[in-house]
Design a protein around this motif. Structure first.
Motif, PDB file in Angstrom:
ATOM      1  N   THR A 282      29.045  58.730 -25.084  1.00  0.00           N
ATOM      2  CA  THR A 282      29.488  59.687 -25.897  1.00  0.00           C
ATOM      3  C   THR A 282      30.967  59.911 -25.588  1.00  0.00           C
ATOM      4  O   THR A 282      31.562  59.797 -24.186  1.00  0.00           O
ATOM      5  N   ALA A 283      31.908  60.505 -26.323  1.00  0.00           N
ATOM      6  CA  ALA A 283      33.385  60.760 -25.995  1.00  0.00           C
ATOM      7  C   ALA A 283      33.280  62.117 -26.803  1.00  0.00           C
ATOM      8  O   ALA A 283      32.921  62.213 -27.706  1.00  0.00           O
ATOM      9  N   TYR A 284      34.144  62.955 -26.043  1.00  0.00           N
ATOM     10  CA  TYR A 284      34.511  64.078 -26.336  1.00  0.00           C
ATOM     11  C   TYR A 284      35.898  64.230 -26.604  1.00  0.00           C
ATOM     12  O   TYR A 284      36.811  64.085 -25.893  1.00  0.00           O
ATOM     13  N   ILE A 285      36.127  65.101 -27.930  1.00  0.00           N
ATOM     14  CA  ILE A 285      37.800  65.319 -28.198  1.00  0.00           C
ATOM     15  C   ILE A 285      37.968  66.886 -28.574  1.00  0.00           C
ATOM     16  O   ILE A 285      37.120  67.297 -29.451  1.00  0.00           O
ATOM     17  N   ALA A 286      38.571  67.589 -27.914  1.00  0.00           N
ATOM     18  CA  ALA A 286      38.831  69.176 -28.223  1.00  0.00           C
ATOM     19  C   ALA A 286      39.677  68.929 -29.376  1.00  0.00           C
ATOM     20  O   ALA A 286      40.695  68.411 -29.762  1.00  0.00           O
ATOM     21  N   THR A 287      39.063  69.900 -30.456  1.00  0.00           N
ATOM     22  CA  THR A 287      40.165  69.773 -31.669  1.00  0.00           C
ATOM     23  C   THR A 287      41.522  71.058 -31.490  1.00  0.00           C
ATOM     24  O   THR A 287      41.770  71.651 -30.293  1.00  0.00           O
ATOM     25  N   GLY A 288      42.265  70.894 -32.334  1.00  0.00           N
ATOM     26  CA  GLY A 288      43.399  71.682 -32.370  1.00  0.00           C
ATOM     27  C   GLY A 288      44.786  70.900 -32.070  1.00  0.00           C
ATOM     28  O   GLY A 288      45.798  71.783 -31.831  1.00  0.00           O
ATOM     29  N   PHE A 289      44.755  69.841 -31.636  1.00  0.00           N
ATOM     30  CA  PHE A 289      45.879  68.975 -31.104  1.00  0.00           C
ATOM     31  C   PHE A 289      46.283  67.967 -32.115  1.00  0.00           C
ATOM     32  O   PHE A 289      45.693  67.415 -33.236  1.00  0.00           O
ATOM     33  N   GLY A 290      47.365  67.114 -31.790  1.00  0.00           N
ATOM     34  CA  GLY A 290      47.809  65.931 -32.702  1.00  0.00           C
ATOM     35  C   GLY A 290      48.400  66.143 -33.995  1.00  0.00           C
ATOM     36  O   GLY A 290      48.216  65.183 -34.908  1.00  0.00           O
ATOM     37  N   SER A 291      48.868  67.229 -33.987  1.00  0.00           N
ATOM     38  CA  SER A 291      49.475  67.560 -35.539  1.00  0.00           C
ATOM     39  C   SER A 291      50.590  66.610 -35.680  1.00  0.00           C
ATOM     40  O   SER A 291      51.240  66.030 -35.292  1.00  0.00           O
ATOM     41  N   LYS A 292      50.523  66.389 -37.433  1.00  0.00           N
ATOM     42  CA  LYS A 292      51.390  65.011 -37.682  1.00  0.00           C
ATOM     43  C   LYS A 292      52.642  65.990 -38.572  1.00  0.00           C
ATOM     44  O   LYS A 292      53.590  65.412 -39.110  1.00  0.00           O
ATOM     45  N   SER A 293      52.784  67.427 -38.494  1.00  0.00           N
ATOM     46  CA  SER A 293      53.874  68.148 -39.119  1.00  0.00           C
ATOM     47  C   SER A 293      55.078  68.050 -38.441  1.00  0.00           C
ATOM     48  O   SER A 293      55.067  68.649 -37.055  1.00  0.00           O
ATOM     49  N   THR A 294      56.301  67.805 -39.006  1.00  0.00           N
ATOM     50  CA  THR A 294      57.604  67.739 -38.138  1.00  0.00           C
ATOM     51  C   THR A 294      57.981  69.323 -37.853  1.00  0.00           C
ATOM     52  O   THR A 294      58.733  69.591 -37.058  1.00  0.00           O
ATOM     53  N   LEU A 295      57.351  70.284 -38.552  1.00  0.00           N
ATOM     54  CA  LEU A 295      57.601  71.594 -38.467  1.00  0.00           C
ATOM     55  C   LEU A 295      57.098  72.147 -37.172  1.00  0.00           C
ATOM     56  O   LEU A 295      57.539  73.112 -36.714  1.00  0.00           O
ATOM     57  N   LEU A 296      56.091  71.533 -36.682  1.00  0.00           N
ATOM     58  CA  LEU A 296      55.372  72.068 -35.498  1.00  0.00           C
ATOM     59  C   LEU A 296      55.925  71.466 -33.899  1.00  0.00           C
ATOM     60  O   LEU A 296      55.532  70.437 -33.621  1.00  0.00           O
ATOM     61  N   THR A 297      57.306  71.883 -33.792  1.00  0.00           N
ATOM     62  CA  THR A 297      58.295  71.397 -32.631  1.00  0.00           C
ATOM     63  C   THR A 297      57.626  70.898 -31.453  1.00  0.00           C
ATOM     64  O   THR A 297      57.749  70.079 -30.668  1.00  0.00           O
ATOM     65  N   LEU A 298      56.606  71.932 -31.069  1.00  0.00           N
ATOM     66  CA  LEU A 298      55.974  71.548 -29.716  1.00  0.00           C
ATOM     67  C   LEU A 298      54.639  70.802 -30.112  1.00  0.00           C
ATOM     68  O   LEU A 298      54.118  70.145 -28.976  1.00  0.00           O
ATOM     69  N   GLY A 299      54.014  70.873 -31.086  1.00  0.00           N
ATOM     70  CA  GLY A 299      52.681  70.383 -31.543  1.00  0.00           C
ATOM     71  C   GLY A 299      52.609  69.019 -32.114  1.00  0.00           C
ATOM     72  O   GLY A 299      51.684  68.267 -32.131  1.00  0.00           O
ATOM     73  N   GLU A 300      53.836  68.514 -32.536  1.00  0.00           N
ATOM     74  CA  GLU A 300      53.691  67.411 -33.391  1.00  0.00           C
ATOM     75  C   GLU A 300      53.729  66.032 -32.456  1.00  0.00           C
ATOM     76  O   GLU A 300      54.021  66.063 -31.243  1.00  0.00           O
ATOM     77  N   ASN A 301      52.597  65.154 -32.746  1.00  0.00           N
ATOM     78  CA  ASN A 301      52.105  63.991 -32.017  1.00  0.00           C
ATOM     79  C   ASN A 301      51.748  64.271 -30.558  1.00  0.00           C
ATOM     80  O   ASN A 301      51.776  63.581 -29.718  1.00  0.00           O
ATOM     81  N   ASN A 302      51.290  65.734 -30.278  1.00  0.00           N
ATOM     82  CA  ASN A 302      50.822  65.876 -29.084  1.00  0.00           C
ATOM     83  C   ASN A 302      49.587  66.112 -28.856  1.00  0.00           C
ATOM     84  O   ASN A 302      48.875  67.183 -29.422  1.00  0.00           O
ATOM     85  N   GLY A 303      48.910  64.928 -28.354  1.00  0.00           N
ATOM     86  CA  GLY A 303      47.403  64.843 -28.339  1.00  0.00           C
ATOM     87  C   GLY A 303      46.769  64.129 -29.411  1.00  0.00           C
ATOM     88  O   GLY A 303      47.509  63.462 -30.096  1.00  0.00           O
TER      89      GLY A 303
END
Length: 140
Positions: free
Chosen positions: A89-110
């Protein structure tokens, strides 16, 4: 009614793992990934794998890996070997890896769960079968 032909068991010896998704106490939805106060508490969602499984493949904490799903999609990630998870099994926490360029801190993070999970549909209730995704992991 259960049907064996709909169930696929991952072959951990061939590098296959079943992806399970979950929430983390800091992030409950995708909007939290752009909040610098929450990112200070948890700044990345590593893919958790069993530490013995990882050691056989030469994987260490924060190693760069590629996750490949059944559709052949490749997703970059960092690995977190731990005793807290099964070898298949592999576990991934949700809520990361946004593709929106408007999310300046979250874009492509995770790791984006939407990119990793395949499009399996539960044949009984018709919803997404999010824990049916089988991936392979390889070190970069």
């Amino acid at each position: 009614m259960w049907r064996d032909e709909l169930y696929k068991e991952p072959d951990a010896e061939k590098g296959e793992l079943r992806v399970v998704l979950g929430r983390h106490a800091y992030f409950t939805q995708s909007a939290g990934v752009n909040n610098y106060l929450l990112l200070d508490l948890m700044n990345y969602n590593y893919v958790w794998v069993n530490d013995e499984w990882a050691a056989k493949r030469g994987l260490k904490f924060k190693d760069d890996v590629i996750l490949t799903n059944a559709d052949g999609k490749n997703i970059k990630a960092k690995v977190f070997p731990t005793k807290r998870i099964r070898k298949d099994t592999a576990y991934i926490a949700t809520g990361f890896g946004s593709k929106s360029t408007l999310l300046t801190l979250g874009e492509n993070n995770g790791i984006s769960q939407a990119e990793v999970c395949d499009n399996s549909i539960d044949p009984i209730i018709g919803s997404a079968s999010m824990n049916e995704t089988i991936i392979k992991i390889r070190k970069v």
